[in-house]
Motif scaffolding. Structure first.
Motif, mmCIF file in Angstrom:
data_model
loop_
_atom_site.group_PDB
_atom_site.id
_atom_site.type_symbol
_atom_site.label_atom_id
_atom_site.label_comp_id
_atom_site.label_asym_id
_atom_site.label_seq_id
_atom_site.Cartn_x
_atom_site.Cartn_y
_atom_site.Cartn_z
ATOM 1 N N SER A 54 -19.676 13.911 26.930
ATOM 2 C CA SER A 54 -18.612 13.549 25.988
ATOM 3 C C SER A 54 -17.645 14.719 25.885
ATOM 4 O O SER A 54 -18.075 15.864 25.741
ATOM 5 C CB SER A 54 -19.221 13.260 24.617
ATOM 6 N N PRO A 55 -16.340 14.474 25.970
ATOM 7 C CA PRO A 55 -15.395 15.599 25.847
ATOM 8 C C PRO A 55 -15.608 16.398 24.572
ATOM 9 O O PRO A 55 -15.519 17.626 24.580
ATOM 10 C CB PRO A 55 -14.026 14.895 25.857
ATOM 11 N N TYR A 56 -15.923 15.698 23.482
ATOM 12 C CA TYR A 56 -16.146 16.403 22.219
ATOM 13 C C TYR A 56 -17.389 17.288 22.304
ATOM 14 O O TYR A 56 -17.375 18.468 21.914
ATOM 15 C CB TYR A 56 -16.301 15.414 21.065
ATOM 16 N N VAL A 57 -18.492 16.723 22.828
ATOM 17 C CA VAL A 57 -19.742 17.476 22.922
ATOM 18 C C VAL A 57 -19.571 18.695 23.814
ATOM 19 O O VAL A 57 -19.989 19.818 23.464
ATOM 20 C CB VAL A 57 -20.882 16.578 23.443
ATOM 21 N N MET A 58 -18.941 18.507 24.974
ATOM 22 C CA MET A 58 -18.773 19.612 25.913
ATOM 23 C C MET A 58 -17.953 20.742 25.297
ATOM 24 O O MET A 58 -18.304 21.926 25.414
ATOM 25 C CB MET A 58 -18.096 19.110 27.201
ATOM 26 N N GLN A 59 -16.863 20.384 24.653
ATOM 27 C CA GLN A 59 -16.015 21.400 24.038
ATOM 28 C C GLN A 59 -16.721 22.070 22.859
ATOM 29 O O GLN A 59 -16.551 23.266 22.620
ATOM 30 C CB GLN A 59 -14.685 20.787 23.579
ATOM 31 N N LYS A 60 -17.535 21.311 22.128
ATOM 32 C CA LYS A 60 -18.274 21.879 20.995
ATOM 33 C C LYS A 60 -19.303 22.904 21.485
ATOM 34 O O LYS A 60 -19.435 24.002 20.906
ATOM 35 C CB LYS A 60 -18.980 20.755 20.237
ATOM 36 N N VAL A 61 -20.012 22.577 22.552
ATOM 37 C CA VAL A 61 -20.980 23.519 23.134
ATOM 38 C C VAL A 61 -20.259 24.788 23.590
ATOM 39 O O VAL A 61 -20.725 25.915 23.346
ATOM 40 C CB VAL A 61 -21.743 22.876 24.300
ATOM 41 N N MET A 62 -19.118 24.604 24.273
ATOM 42 C CA MET A 62 -18.343 25.762 24.731
ATOM 43 C C MET A 62 -17.900 26.625 23.554
ATOM 44 O O MET A 62 -18.021 27.859 23.593
ATOM 45 C CB MET A 62 -17.120 25.285 25.525
ATOM 46 N N GLN A 63 -17.412 26.001 22.480
ATOM 47 C CA GLN A 63 -16.928 26.769 21.339
ATOM 48 C C GLN A 63 -18.054 27.549 20.676
ATOM 49 O O GLN A 63 -17.878 28.706 20.275
ATOM 50 C CB GLN A 63 -16.277 25.822 20.321
ATOM 51 N N LEU A 64 -19.242 26.936 20.588
ATOM 52 C CA LEU A 64 -20.385 27.638 20.013
ATOM 53 C C LEU A 64 -20.766 28.857 20.845
ATOM 54 O O LEU A 64 -21.097 29.920 20.300
ATOM 55 C CB LEU A 64 -21.575 26.676 19.895
ATOM 56 N N LEU A 65 -20.732 28.728 22.166
ATOM 57 C CA LEU A 65 -21.040 29.861 23.039
ATOM 58 C C LEU A 65 -20.008 30.972 22.879
ATOM 59 O O LEU A 65 -20.361 32.167 22.805
ATOM 60 C CB LEU A 65 -21.099 29.399 24.502
ATOM 61 N N LEU A 66 -18.732 30.603 22.820
ATOM 62 C CA LEU A 66 -17.669 31.598 22.652
ATOM 63 C C LEU A 66 -17.791 32.300 21.305
ATOM 64 O O LEU A 66 -17.607 33.522 21.199
ATOM 65 C CB LEU A 66 -16.294 30.929 22.788
ATOM 66 N N ASP A 67 -18.124 31.540 20.263
ATOM 67 C CA ASP A 67 -18.267 32.133 18.930
ATOM 68 C C ASP A 67 -19.433 33.113 18.867
ATOM 69 O O ASP A 67 -19.441 34.028 18.023
ATOM 70 C CB ASP A 67 -18.490 31.026 17.888
ATOM 71 N N ASN A 68 -20.409 32.932 19.763
ATOM 72 C CA ASN A 68 -21.594 33.779 19.733
ATOM 73 C C ASN A 68 -21.560 34.922 20.748
ATOM 74 O O ASN A 68 -22.579 35.589 20.961
ATOM 75 C CB ASN A 68 -22.846 32.928 19.949
ATOM 76 N N GLY A 69 -20.407 35.133 21.387
ATOM 77 C CA GLY A 69 -20.266 36.330 22.217
ATOM 78 C C GLY A 69 -19.989 36.111 23.691
ATOM 79 O O GLY A 69 -19.831 37.086 24.435
ATOM 80 N N CYS A 70 -19.946 34.867 24.138
ATOM 81 C CA CYS A 70 -19.594 34.614 25.541
ATOM 82 C C CYS A 70 -18.088 34.739 25.747
ATOM 83 O O CYS A 70 -17.308 34.697 24.785
ATOM 84 C CB CYS A 70 -20.031 33.207 25.961
ATOM 85 N N ARG A 71 -17.692 34.881 26.989
ATOM 86 C CA ARG A 71 -16.279 34.854 27.365
ATOM 87 C C ARG A 71 -16.044 33.686 28.305
ATOM 88 O O ARG A 71 -16.891 33.380 29.160
ATOM 89 C CB ARG A 71 -15.874 36.161 28.059
ATOM 90 N N LEU A 72 -14.886 33.052 28.193
ATOM 91 C CA LEU A 72 -14.536 31.945 29.088
ATOM 92 C C LEU A 72 -14.369 32.462 30.511
ATOM 93 O O LEU A 72 -13.631 33.424 30.745
ATOM 94 C CB LEU A 72 -13.248 31.266 28.621
ATOM 95 N N ALA A 73 -15.059 31.853 31.465
ATOM 96 C CA ALA A 73 -14.987 32.283 32.866
ATOM 97 C C ALA A 73 -13.625 31.978 33.456
ATOM 98 O O ALA A 73 -12.970 30.994 33.094
ATOM 99 C CB ALA A 73 -16.077 31.577 33.677
ATOM 100 N N GLN A 74 -13.201 32.817 34.387
ATOM 101 C CA GLN A 74 -11.969 32.604 35.128
ATOM 102 C C GLN A 74 -12.264 31.747 36.366
ATOM 103 O O GLN A 74 -13.421 31.608 36.774
ATOM 104 C CB GLN A 74 -11.377 33.947 35.554
ATOM 105 N N PRO A 75 -11.229 31.154 36.993
ATOM 106 C CA PRO A 75 -11.470 30.361 38.209
ATOM 107 C C PRO A 75 -12.213 31.175 39.271
ATOM 108 O O PRO A 75 -11.828 32.298 39.581
ATOM 109 C CB PRO A 75 -10.045 30.016 38.679
ATOM 110 N N GLY A 76 -13.305 30.604 39.777
ATOM 111 C CA GLY A 76 -14.052 31.246 40.856
ATOM 112 C C GLY A 76 -14.900 32.435 40.454
ATOM 113 O O GLY A 76 -15.501 33.094 41.310
ATOM 114 N N GLU A 77 -14.991 32.714 39.139
ATOM 115 C CA GLU A 77 -15.673 33.945 38.735
ATOM 116 C C GLU A 77 -17.171 33.896 38.999
ATOM 117 O O GLU A 77 -17.793 34.922 39.292
ATOM 118 C CB GLU A 77 -15.402 34.252 37.261
ATOM 119 N N TYR A 78 -17.786 32.719 38.919
ATOM 120 C CA TYR A 78 -19.221 32.623 39.219
ATOM 121 C C TYR A 78 -19.483 32.993 40.683
ATOM 122 O O TYR A 78 -20.381 33.776 40.990
ATOM 123 C CB TYR A 78 -19.725 31.202 38.946
ATOM 124 N N THR A 79 -18.679 32.438 41.582
ATOM 125 C CA THR A 79 -18.867 32.735 42.998
ATOM 126 C C THR A 79 -18.478 34.173 43.304
ATOM 127 O O THR A 79 -19.102 34.829 44.147
ATOM 128 C CB THR A 79 -18.038 31.764 43.858
#
Length: 471
Positions: free
Chosen positions: A100-125
């Motif tokens: 669900s777009p809402y669920v996915m964005q909510k999970v992302m926001q919780l991770l960001l609020d707890n200290g994660c940073r949004l990955a850049q394109p290709g950053e995992y690879t």
């Protein structure tokens, strides 16, 4: 939320991103970095209360994602991967939740609020490359795999991901390094002119072998690029022979305007289609004739330009035209060094005897294979497609044949080929050792650059910026 520093990949931060597209029942959020497991655990409550920090690598935990008030967000599965046994080589988690777009964005926001940073394109690879999980050519092949539109492009990308190509380059480079070290040793003892640590006969033999292998790899780029981008096929001929009708028939749609008026097509029209697992890029061109129309003349000039660019030429002629046997010499000259198929169109208006007579005349006049079709009635198009597949000359066993499809690699191989040829010339003319050693260093650099051992930070970011976020 932490700022991303593109000048350094050593910053000890933890990144997150949505790894799946819209649609489907399940979505995945990827987390990677030294704090990946701890930060994921902040928002995850396991069904039986077991801590993620206690989970073994490559295991699944079932539970719920919760918000700051401990309210449930979604029922999920969390995969845990511990360094170095993960895609990036870092501690990683993957949260599988409902897409669900809402669920996915909510999970992302919780991770960001707890200290994660949004990955850049290709950053995992990019992190996987920086942590030694793959070399640069293998990393680039992942982008090719994601973008693959055909079975042939898929096989090409998978073969490169397996590291066969990298292994070949490393063998060539290592042989050069071994002999270069001996030549450098000679330079250290330059006061003793009689000393030669590098056997010149062995060096000449090695240079011949390396030149052949690099040349083969560089020449494979034409096939590799065609597989990746589409094999260019120019549909050419005089006006009103049915070029646009053929294009429309092959594509199954009215892409080009069809008219009995001469000179209707004044510019090249392109589109792609997949035939037998290969991507073909068809180019409908302006009819070739003498004309005083300035715009039409520009279109005809572009036709000859497209002939130069094409791998395959479909030369259409009109079976009903009484002048067909008078082969257009201008076209014949333009296609003499090209893979050309003579396509006799409008056969629906001919009798079998007249077609047989025409076939004999064409066979005597042209050096190309011939096929008789009706673009209007879509007759014999399957045979035409099979002939195109054969003419494409794409190796069937791409698991064992190394084919270069990356422009950056092709440019580096071309420079390496120039270097090795200078080495050969220097050996033949007894050039001083220091000049030969420099050419050898340059050749080693180009081969090392392909697999990412000497690649600059700027080039790395240009490469990984082409990836999607989450990969």
């Amino acid at each position: 939320m932490k700022e991303y520093n593109p000048s350094s990949m050593t910053e000890p931060d933890t990144i997150c991103a949505i790894a799946t597209g819209q649609g489907g029942a399940i979505g995945i959020v990827r987390v990677s970095g030294p704090e990946a497991i701890r930060l994921t655990e902040k928002i995850f409550r396991a069904h039986k209360g077991k801590k993620l920090d206690e989970a073994k690598s490559s295991t699944l935990s079932y539970g719920w994602i919760v918000d700051a008030e401990e309210k449930p967000v979604d029922e999920v599965l969390v995969s845990v991967f511990r360094s170095p046994h993960s895609y990036t080589g870092e501690n990683s988690t993957e949260i599988s939740c409902h897409n669900s777009p809402y669920v996915m964005q909510k999970v992302m926001q919780l991770l960001l609020d707890n200290g994660c940073r949004l990955a850049q394109p290709g950053e995992y690879t990019q992190r996987a490359f920086m942590n030694g999980k793959m070399d640069l050519s293998q990393a680039e092949s992942i982008a090719d795999l994601i973008a693959a539109k055909t079975a042939a492009a898929h096989r090409l990308a998978v073969n490169q991901m397996r590291g066969t190509y990298s292994a070949e380059l490393k063998k060539l480079r290592d042989k050069l390094i071994e002999l270069q070290s001996l030549m450098e040793l000679e330079l250290d003892f330059s006061d003793h002119e009689e000393l030669e640590f590098a056997d010149r006969g062995q060096l000449k033999s090695l240079a011949d072998t390396i030149e052949q292998k690099i040349s083969r790899l560089a020449h494979s780029f034409q096939a590799g690029n065609a597989i990746k981008e589409g094999i260019p096929v120019a549909i050419i001929g005089e006006t009103n022979v049915g070029k646009s009708t053929l294009l429309n028939a092959l594509l199954g749609e009215d892409k080009a305007i069809v008219s009995q008026i001469n000179g209707t097509t004044r510019d090249a029209i392109e589109d792609t289609m997949t035939i037998n697992g290969m991507l073909f890029r068809f180019i409908d061109t302006a009819g070739i004739r003498k004309t005083d129309d300035e715009i039409e003349q520009l279109g005809i000039e572009k036709t000859f330009s497209k002939i130069e660019q094409a791998n395959i030429i479909l030369w259409l002629i009109d079976a009903t035209d009484s002048h067909t046997q008078n082969i257009n010499q201008q076209i014949l000259t333009a296609v003499k060094n090209k893979q050309t198929l003579m396509v006799v169109n409008k056969t629906e208006e001919m009798t079998p005897d007249s077609l047989k007579l025409l076939s004999e005349k064409l066979h005597a006049a042209i050096p190309f294979p011939t096929i008789f079709i009706s673009a209007k009635n879509k007759t014999n198009l399957e045979e035409l497609e099979n002939m195109l597949t054969t003419m494409a000359q794409i190796p069937k066993d791409m698991e064992n044949d190394i084919i270069v499809s990356n422009m950056r690699h092709y440019e580096a191989l071309t420079l390496a080929l120039e270097d090795i040829r200078r080495i050969k010339a220097g050996l033949q003319t007894s050039l001083p050792t220091d000049f030969i050693a420099q050419d050898m260093r340059d050749c080693i650099y180009q081969l090392s650059d392909i697999i990412g051992e000497v690649t600059s930070t700027t080039i790395l970011h240009n490469i990984f910026d082409r990836f999607c976020v989450g990969k």
